[in-house]
Every structure is written in structure tokens, then in C-alpha cells.
Design a protein around this motif. Sequence first.
Motif, mmCIF file in Angstrom:
data_model
loop_
_atom_site.group_PDB
_atom_site.id
_atom_site.type_symbol
_atom_site.label_atom_id
_atom_site.label_comp_id
_atom_site.label_asym_id
_atom_site.label_seq_id
_atom_site.Cartn_x
_atom_site.Cartn_y
_atom_site.Cartn_z
ATOM 1 N N VAL A 282 41.533 35.028 40.946
ATOM 2 C CA VAL A 282 42.359 35.632 39.892
ATOM 3 C C VAL A 282 43.206 34.520 39.289
ATOM 4 C CG1 VAL A 282 44.198 37.275 39.364
ATOM 5 C CG2 VAL A 282 42.397 37.900 41.005
ATOM 6 N N GLN A 283 43.071 34.332 38.001
ATOM 7 C CA GLN A 283 43.777 33.245 37.311
ATOM 8 C C GLN A 283 45.288 33.432 37.400
ATOM 9 O OE1 GLN A 283 42.685 32.890 33.179
ATOM 10 N NE2 GLN A 283 44.452 31.626 32.697
ATOM 11 N N PRO A 284 46.003 32.444 37.936
ATOM 12 C CA PRO A 284 47.464 32.567 38.029
ATOM 13 C C PRO A 284 48.091 32.774 36.653
ATOM 14 C CG PRO A 284 46.682 30.719 39.339
ATOM 15 C CD PRO A 284 45.513 31.185 38.522
ATOM 16 N N GLY A 285 48.932 33.763 36.546
ATOM 17 C CA GLY A 285 49.601 34.044 35.278
ATOM 18 C C GLY A 285 48.732 34.751 34.272
ATOM 19 N N GLY A 286 47.483 35.043 34.635
ATOM 20 C CA GLY A 286 46.576 35.718 33.722
ATOM 21 C C GLY A 286 46.803 37.215 33.687
ATOM 22 N N GLY A 292 48.809 42.684 39.050
ATOM 23 C CA GLY A 292 48.867 42.813 40.490
ATOM 24 C C GLY A 292 47.538 42.746 41.209
ATOM 25 N N LEU A 293 46.456 42.351 40.520
ATOM 26 C CA LEU A 293 45.154 42.257 41.173
ATOM 27 C C LEU A 293 45.092 41.039 42.084
ATOM 28 C CD1 LEU A 293 44.534 44.352 38.937
ATOM 29 C CD2 LEU A 293 42.234 43.371 38.811
ATOM 30 N N LYS A 294 44.391 41.181 43.225
ATOM 31 C CA LYS A 294 44.282 40.118 44.214
ATOM 32 C C LYS A 294 42.808 39.835 44.517
ATOM 33 C CE LYS A 294 48.789 39.977 44.994
ATOM 34 N NZ LYS A 294 49.607 38.794 44.626
ATOM 35 N N PRO A 295 42.464 38.568 44.784
ATOM 36 C CA PRO A 295 41.083 38.243 45.145
ATOM 37 C C PRO A 295 40.864 38.342 46.654
ATOM 38 C CG PRO A 295 42.320 36.224 44.897
ATOM 39 C CD PRO A 295 43.285 37.353 44.609
ATOM 40 N N PHE A 296 39.594 38.431 47.042
ATOM 41 C CA PHE A 296 39.255 38.290 48.459
ATOM 42 C C PHE A 296 39.451 36.827 48.854
ATOM 43 C CE2 PHE A 296 37.235 42.256 47.483
ATOM 44 C CZ PHE A 296 37.203 42.961 48.676
ATOM 45 N N GLN A 297 40.031 36.599 50.027
ATOM 46 C CA GLN A 297 40.301 35.234 50.479
ATOM 47 C C GLN A 297 40.012 35.115 51.976
ATOM 48 O OE1 GLN A 297 44.094 33.518 48.988
ATOM 49 N NE2 GLN A 297 44.431 35.522 48.043
ATOM 50 N N ARG A 298 39.896 33.871 52.411
ATOM 51 C CA ARG A 298 39.762 33.617 53.845
ATOM 52 C C ARG A 298 41.146 33.338 54.433
ATOM 53 N NH1 ARG A 298 34.953 33.339 56.108
ATOM 54 N NH2 ARG A 298 33.097 33.100 54.792
ATOM 55 N N GLY A 299 41.475 34.056 55.473
ATOM 56 C CA GLY A 299 42.742 33.835 56.141
ATOM 57 C C GLY A 299 42.562 32.926 57.344
ATOM 58 N N ARG A 300 43.490 32.977 58.256
ATOM 59 C CA ARG A 300 43.409 32.162 59.461
ATOM 60 C C ARG A 300 42.221 32.615 60.315
ATOM 61 N NH1 ARG A 300 49.782 31.902 61.325
ATOM 62 N NH2 ARG A 300 50.531 30.755 59.462
ATOM 63 N N GLY A 307 40.672 41.945 49.190
ATOM 64 C CA GLY A 307 41.092 41.829 47.796
ATOM 65 C C GLY A 307 40.667 43.065 47.028
ATOM 66 N N ASP A 308 40.611 42.932 45.707
ATOM 67 C CA ASP A 308 40.315 44.082 44.847
ATOM 68 C C ASP A 308 38.865 44.081 44.377
ATOM 69 O OD1 ASP A 308 42.839 45.425 44.703
ATOM 70 O OD2 ASP A 308 43.579 43.728 43.517
ATOM 71 N N VAL A 309 38.366 45.292 44.183
ATOM 72 C CA VAL A 309 37.044 45.516 43.584
ATOM 73 C C VAL A 309 37.255 46.363 42.339
ATOM 74 C CG1 VAL A 309 34.740 46.497 43.887
ATOM 75 C CG2 VAL A 309 35.929 45.455 45.846
ATOM 76 N N ILE A 310 36.858 45.831 41.173
ATOM 77 C CA ILE A 310 36.944 46.621 39.936
ATOM 78 C C ILE A 310 35.719 47.529 39.885
ATOM 79 C CG2 ILE A 310 37.004 46.548 37.410
ATOM 80 C CD1 ILE A 310 38.304 43.808 37.601
#
Length: 358
Positions: A282-286, A292-300, A307-310
Motif C-alpha cells: 500500500v503506497q504510503p500517503g496514497g 486505512g487499508l493494510k497489506p499482507f506482511q511477514r512478521g517475526r 492484511g486486506d483483500v478488496i
Amino acid sequence: MRHTPIALAFLLTSLALPLQARTEAGPRPITPRGALSAEETANIELFRKASPSVVHITTLAARRDFFSLNVQQVPAGTGTGFVWDEAGHIVTNFHVIQGGSGAQVTLADQTSYEAELVGAFPDRDLAVLRIKAPREKLPPIAIGASRELRVGQRVYAIGNPFGLDQTLTTGIVSALGREIESFNNRTIRGVIQTDAAINPGNSGGPLLDSAGRLIGVNTQIASPSGASAGIGFAIPVDEVNRIVPRLIRDGRFLRPAIGVTAGPENLTRALGLPRGVPLVQVQPGGPAAKAGLKPFQRGRGSQIVAGDVITAVAGEAVDSLDDILSLLETRQPGDRVNLTVWRSGQSRSVTVTLGSAE
């Protein structure tokens, strides 16, 4: 040449006939034809009205002379286009002028003009040229509506197949809502399928309804031989009438964007996600980030952070980023659109203010 005895005898006999014995022969009388059928009369009238709006496009390529090193423009390919307005704007396919260093437009009266590129949108295989010709030589084509089409309607194509200009072919609407791939691998939806003969050189020409109105731009054929096999495709005029004015105004088509990157299909399967478009960036500031949309990410420990699915745009279900882009193209940057978003088993509605994809 040797003759059989029978043939030789016939030849000698015919030569020996006296002149007065020979039968007088002349042209046979012409059988009165009668009136043309209503369909023929309609075809003739349609072509008479529409053909002055159809043009022949010759794409030029720069070539350097081996001896003098002078650069000159030589013909590189041909296609078709049509007059959009009296200002000299000509609509054609993007692939007709793609890779050319220039273009020449020949009108129905065989006068030719150099053309300049106004704008192009490869995603829909459309381009707009402009020529400086007298207004009286630029009759704009009549515009119809593709949303009103029905399978089985009579249609007409005018173009320059194999360089033979002002050629009329007829057929019907064979199917609606087809999908084809543009020359930059984007999907073009809602395409008209027709059996009107479309051959190389017809690209960019008009597909007309029985009232002589533009209903599509002929763009591709499905054929193992490269010639017409009765399956041609045309970009619907509703798309053309939406895109061309923006190409004329801006010189390009600024697609609205929400600032996201979609994940691959195997991500959806691997995580057991619902049907939709998972976000991996998700483009920062986009626009999406502001909503408030979030991407799937790898955590620890390589753990996946949800994250979100449209799943839908303005109430229409989506399966890919291409689906999202196609739906957003009907809007303008600055418009607000509702997205249906799924995260961790819950769906919600999010309003996003569209940005522009530069």
C-alpha cells in the motif's frame, strides 16, 4: 499443335462456310432488373453517408539512405480511422500507429495530410491523430451507443483491408461482452464480436449499426490464417466516447488509482483467502493508505500478518487488479468510490478518494 481427325474436319468445314451462311450475332438484350430491394437500398445509402468519414492511415518509418545518410520517411504499414470532429481529430487503433515515426491520413476524396499524434491509450488500443484539413472535408461520424446492442443486429464495417480503401462488409453482432487482450497485455472487456469480414488493414475502422452510427472500433480478428475467419472484435463505442475526449483534452488518459499492489493468485490459495484481490503493498500517503487499508506482511518468525483483500468496487465483485483498474477507469481522479474490504474474517465498506496513476 496436332488435331484429331474429327476436330480437323470440323475446322476445315467451318472455314469453308460461305459468308452468307454464317449466323449474325450481336449483344444480347438486357433484361430489365426492376427496383433494388429495400435492404440493398439501405446498404447503398448507409455507405454513401458514412464513407466520407472513413480515412486511410499510412504509418511512416524513418529510414537512413545508405549512401547519402539522409533520413527519409517511408511507408511502414496501413490501417483505417475515422473523423471524430471538424477540428481534424482522427480516431484509430493504437497498434496502427505503434512504432511509427509519423503518419499520413488520406481522406475519402483521396487528398492526403500529414498527421500529428494527439494522444493514445494502449490499454484500450485507441489513439487520436489530428490533421489540418478544411472543415468541409471533415464530416464527423455519427455516434451510437453500444449498451443498446443485441446479438443478431445487422452491422457494417468500412475500412481498407489489404490497402483496398473504402471497402464495405456486412454481418451481424455475433456476441457481446467478449474479452480480448490488448497489445500491452491488458484485458479489454465488453468487446463486440462480429462476423462482418475484417482483415489486415481494417484495424481502426468503424463498425456501424443499420442507422449508420458508430457502435465500435474494429481492432482484432481470431484467425489461424491471419485473414477473416468470421470472428472479428470491436471496441465498444461507449468506451471510445469516454476515452477519446480525454485524449483530446489531456493528450493521455490519466487512470484513477488507489495506490496498491496486488498479490499473486497463489497467495489467495495458500492463505485460504476469499475471492478478491489481496494487497501486498500500500503506497504510503496514497488513497488506500489514507482510507486505512493494510497489506499482507511477514512478521517475526516469517509469520504472515493479516492484511486486506478488496472483494468489490462500488458493489461489483473483483478477482484481479485488472478488474479493479477497469472499474476505476470509468471514474476521474478526485472521485470517491466505495470498496468492500475483507480482513481476518470480517468485511467492511471503505470510501477512497481516487488519485491518479502518472
